[in-house]
Design a protein around this motif. Structure first.
Motif, PDB file in Angstrom:
ATOM      1  N   VAL A  53       0.813  -1.215   0.000  1.00 10.14           N
ATOM      2  CA  VAL A  53       0.000   0.000   0.000  1.00 10.14           C
ATOM      3  C   VAL A  53       0.849   1.268   0.000  1.00 10.14           C
ATOM      4  N   GLY A  54       2.166   1.116   0.008  1.00 12.29           N
ATOM      5  CA  GLY A  54       3.043   2.275  -0.034  1.00 12.29           C
ATOM      6  C   GLY A  54       4.444   1.884  -0.443  1.00 12.29           C
ATOM      7  N   VAL A  55       5.154   2.842  -1.034  1.00  9.69           N
ATOM      8  CA  VAL A  55       6.528   2.603  -1.470  1.00  9.69           C
ATOM      9  C   VAL A  55       7.286   3.921  -1.469  1.00  9.69           C
ATOM     10  N   GLY A  56       8.560   3.821  -1.249  1.00  7.12           N
ATOM     11  CA  GLY A  56       9.445   4.970  -1.370  1.00  7.12           C
ATOM     12  C   GLY A  56      10.862   4.472  -1.543  1.00  7.12           C
ATOM     13  N   GLY A  57      11.689   5.273  -2.192  1.00  7.75           N
ATOM     14  CA  GLY A  57      13.065   4.863  -2.433  1.00  7.75           C
ATOM     15  C   GLY A  57      14.062   5.906  -1.967  1.00  7.75           C
ATOM     16  N   LEU A  58      15.234   5.433  -1.588  1.00  9.09           N
ATOM     17  CA  LEU A  58      16.358   6.287  -1.230  1.00  9.09           C
ATOM     18  C   LEU A  58      17.461   5.999  -2.245  1.00  9.09           C
ATOM     19  N   HIS A  59      17.780   6.986  -3.063  1.00  7.70           N
ATOM     20  CA  HIS A  59      18.761   6.808  -4.128  1.00  7.70           C
ATOM     21  C   HIS A  59      19.955   7.712  -3.852  1.00  7.70           C
ATOM     22  N   VAL A  60      21.095   7.101  -3.555  1.00  4.98           N
ATOM     23  CA  VAL A  60      22.306   7.884  -3.308  1.00  4.98           C
ATOM     24  C   VAL A  60      22.781   8.479  -4.630  1.00  4.98           C
ATOM     25  N   ILE A  61      23.008   9.779  -4.623  1.00  6.82           N
ATOM     26  CA  ILE A  61      23.372  10.503  -5.840  1.00  6.82           C
ATOM     27  C   ILE A  61      24.842  10.882  -5.865  1.00  6.82           C
ATOM     28  N   TRP A  62      25.327  11.404  -4.752  1.00  4.53           N
ATOM     29  CA  TRP A  62      26.660  11.978  -4.708  1.00  4.53           C
ATOM     30  C   TRP A  62      27.119  11.956  -3.267  1.00  4.53           C
ATOM     31  N   ASP A  63      28.279  12.483  -3.009  1.00  8.98           N
ATOM     32  CA  ASP A  63      28.852  12.484  -1.664  1.00  8.98           C
ATOM     33  C   ASP A  63      27.878  13.086  -0.649  1.00  8.98           C
ATOM     34  N   ARG A  64      27.362  12.236   0.217  1.00 13.26           N
ATOM     35  CA  ARG A  64      26.472  12.617   1.322  1.00 13.26           C
ATOM     36  C   ARG A  64      25.166  13.257   0.860  1.00 13.26           C
ATOM     37  N   LEU A  65      24.764  12.981  -0.385  1.00 14.49           N
ATOM     38  CA  LEU A  65      23.521  13.501  -0.958  1.00 14.49           C
ATOM     39  C   LEU A  65      22.701  12.334  -1.501  1.00 14.49           C
ATOM     40  N   ALA A  66      21.428  12.278  -1.132  1.00 11.63           N
ATOM     41  CA  ALA A  66      20.550  11.218  -1.611  1.00 11.63           C
ATOM     42  C   ALA A  66      19.172  11.788  -1.940  1.00 11.63           C
ATOM     43  N   GLU A  67      18.495  11.120  -2.853  1.00 10.08           N
ATOM     44  CA  GLU A  67      17.159  11.526  -3.280  1.00 10.08           C
ATOM     45  C   GLU A  67      16.110  10.596  -2.677  1.00 10.08           C
ATOM     46  N   ILE A  68      15.041  11.188  -2.169  1.00  9.78           N
ATOM     47  CA  ILE A  68      13.842  10.437  -1.801  1.00  9.78           C
ATOM     48  C   ILE A  68      12.998  10.417  -3.061  1.00  9.78           C
ATOM     49  N   ARG A  69      12.709   9.222  -3.566  1.00  6.82           N
ATOM     50  CA  ARG A  69      12.006   9.112  -4.851  1.00  6.82           C
ATOM     51  C   ARG A  69      11.018   7.958  -4.833  1.00  6.82           C
ATOM     52  N   THR A  70      10.249   7.862  -5.902  1.00  8.88           N
ATOM     53  CA  THR A  70       9.266   6.792  -6.098  1.00  8.88           C
ATOM     54  C   THR A  70       8.323   6.696  -4.888  1.00  8.88           C
ATOM     55  N   MET A  71       7.912   7.856  -4.360  1.00  6.69           N
ATOM     56  CA  MET A  71       7.011   7.886  -3.208  1.00  6.69           C
ATOM     57  C   MET A  71       5.564   7.767  -3.661  1.00  6.69           C
ATOM     58  N   ALA A  72       4.895   6.731  -3.204  1.00  8.57           N
ATOM     59  CA  ALA A  72       3.486   6.543  -3.539  1.00  8.57           C
ATOM     60  C   ALA A  72       2.793   5.761  -2.429  1.00  8.57           C
ATOM     61  N   VAL A  73       1.589   6.172  -2.117  1.00  8.78           N
ATOM     62  CA  VAL A  73       0.744   5.471  -1.152  1.00  8.78           C
ATOM     63  C   VAL A  73      -0.594   5.236  -1.832  1.00  8.78           C
ATOM     64  N   SER A  74      -1.130   4.061  -1.655  1.00  8.50           N
ATOM     65  CA  SER A  74      -2.421   3.720  -2.240  1.00  8.50           C
ATOM     66  C   SER A  74      -3.445   4.800  -1.895  1.00  8.50           C
ATOM     67  N   PRO A  75      -4.207   5.277  -2.890  1.00  9.14           N
ATOM     68  CA  PRO A  75      -5.187   6.338  -2.633  1.00  9.14           C
ATOM     69  C   PRO A  75      -6.157   6.006  -1.490  1.00  9.14           C
ATOM     70  N   LYS A  76      -6.478   4.749  -1.319  1.00  5.44           N
ATOM     71  CA  LYS A  76      -7.409   4.376  -0.240  1.00  5.44           C
ATOM     72  C   LYS A  76      -6.747   4.376   1.139  1.00  5.44           C
ATOM     73  N   MET A  77      -5.411   4.606   1.165  1.00 10.01           N
ATOM     74  CA  MET A  77      -4.671   4.564   2.433  1.00 10.01           C
ATOM     75  C   MET A  77      -3.961   5.873   2.753  1.00 10.01           C
ATOM     76  N   THR A  78      -4.252   6.939   1.995  1.00 10.84           N
ATOM     77  CA  THR A  78      -3.573   8.211   2.248  1.00 10.84           C
ATOM     78  C   THR A  78      -4.033   8.826   3.561  1.00 10.84           C
ATOM     79  N   ARG A  79      -3.214   9.753   4.044  1.00  7.61           N
ATOM     80  CA  ARG A  79      -3.491  10.511   5.272  1.00  7.61           C
ATOM     81  C   ARG A  79      -3.585   9.610   6.507  1.00  7.61           C
TER      82      ARG A  79
END
Length: 150
Positions: A53-79
Motif C-alpha cells: 500500500v506504499g513505497v518509497g526509495g532512497l537513491h544515493v546521488i553523490w557524496d552525502r547527498l541522496a534523493e527520496i524518490r518513487t514515493m506513492a501510497v495507495s489512494p485508499k490509504m492516504t493521510r
C-alpha cells in the motif's frame, strides 16, 4: 502495517501503484526495468492482508547527498501516516550511510514540507542529480518542485 525492504515479489505491485499516479500526471512513471534496477533502494508498506500500500526509495546521488524518490501510497490509504513513516525510515537509512542532505523532486510539496523539507531552486542541486533526467519525457521542461532537507 508492516514496513520492510522491497523484494522481487513486490515489483508488480509497486509498478501498478506508481503507474496509477503517473497516469494522473502527479508522479513520473517508472518502468519495470527501473524498478528492478532500484529494488534495493525501496521500502514498502504492507497491510495485514499482504497488499503493498506504499513505497518509497532512497537513491544515493553523490557524496552525502541522496534523493527520496518513487514515493506513492495507495489512494485508499492516504493521510494515515504511511508516507511519512516511509520517508522517516529512508532518512534513517541514509543517515546510517552518512547522508547529510536529502532532496526530492515532487508535485506534492506540502507533504514533504511537513517532514522538514524546504523548497529550493533546481539550480541549487548539483549537476549529478540530472543524469537520469535525460530519459524523462518532461526533459528539459521539468515542472517538479525541488525540495531539500539538510
Amino acid at each position: 502495517m508492516k514496513y520492510r525492504k522491497a523484494t522481487f515479489d513486490d515489483v508488480e505491485a509497486i509498478y501498478e501503484l506508481v503507474s496509477d499516479y503517473a497516469t494522473d500526471g502527479v508522479m513520473l512513471a517508472r518502468s519495470r526495468n527501473t524498478l528492478y534496477e532500484t529494488l534495493r533502494d525501496m521500502v514498502v508498506a504492507e497491510n495485514d492482508e499482504g497488499e503493498i500500500v506504499g513505497v518509497g526509495g532512497l537513491h544515493v546521488i553523490w557524496d552525502r547527498l541522496a534523493e527520496i524518490r518513487t514515493m506513492a501510497v495507495s489512494p485508499k490509504m492516504t493521510r494515515q501516516g504511511i508516507g511519512a513513516e516511509i520517508v522517516t525510515r529512508l532518512i534513517d537509512e541514509g543517515k546510517v550511510l552518512g547522508v547529510e542532505k536529502f532532496f526530492t523532486l515532487t508535485y506534492k510539496p506540502g507533504f514533504f514540507q511537513t517532514l522538514g523539507f524546504r523548497t529550493i531552486t533546481k539550480e541549487e542541486l548539483p549537476h549529478k542529480v540530472w543524469k537520469e533526467c535525460i530519459d524523462c519525457p518532461k526533459f528539459p521542461n521539468c515542472d517538479e518542485i525541488a525540495m531539500i532537507r539538510d
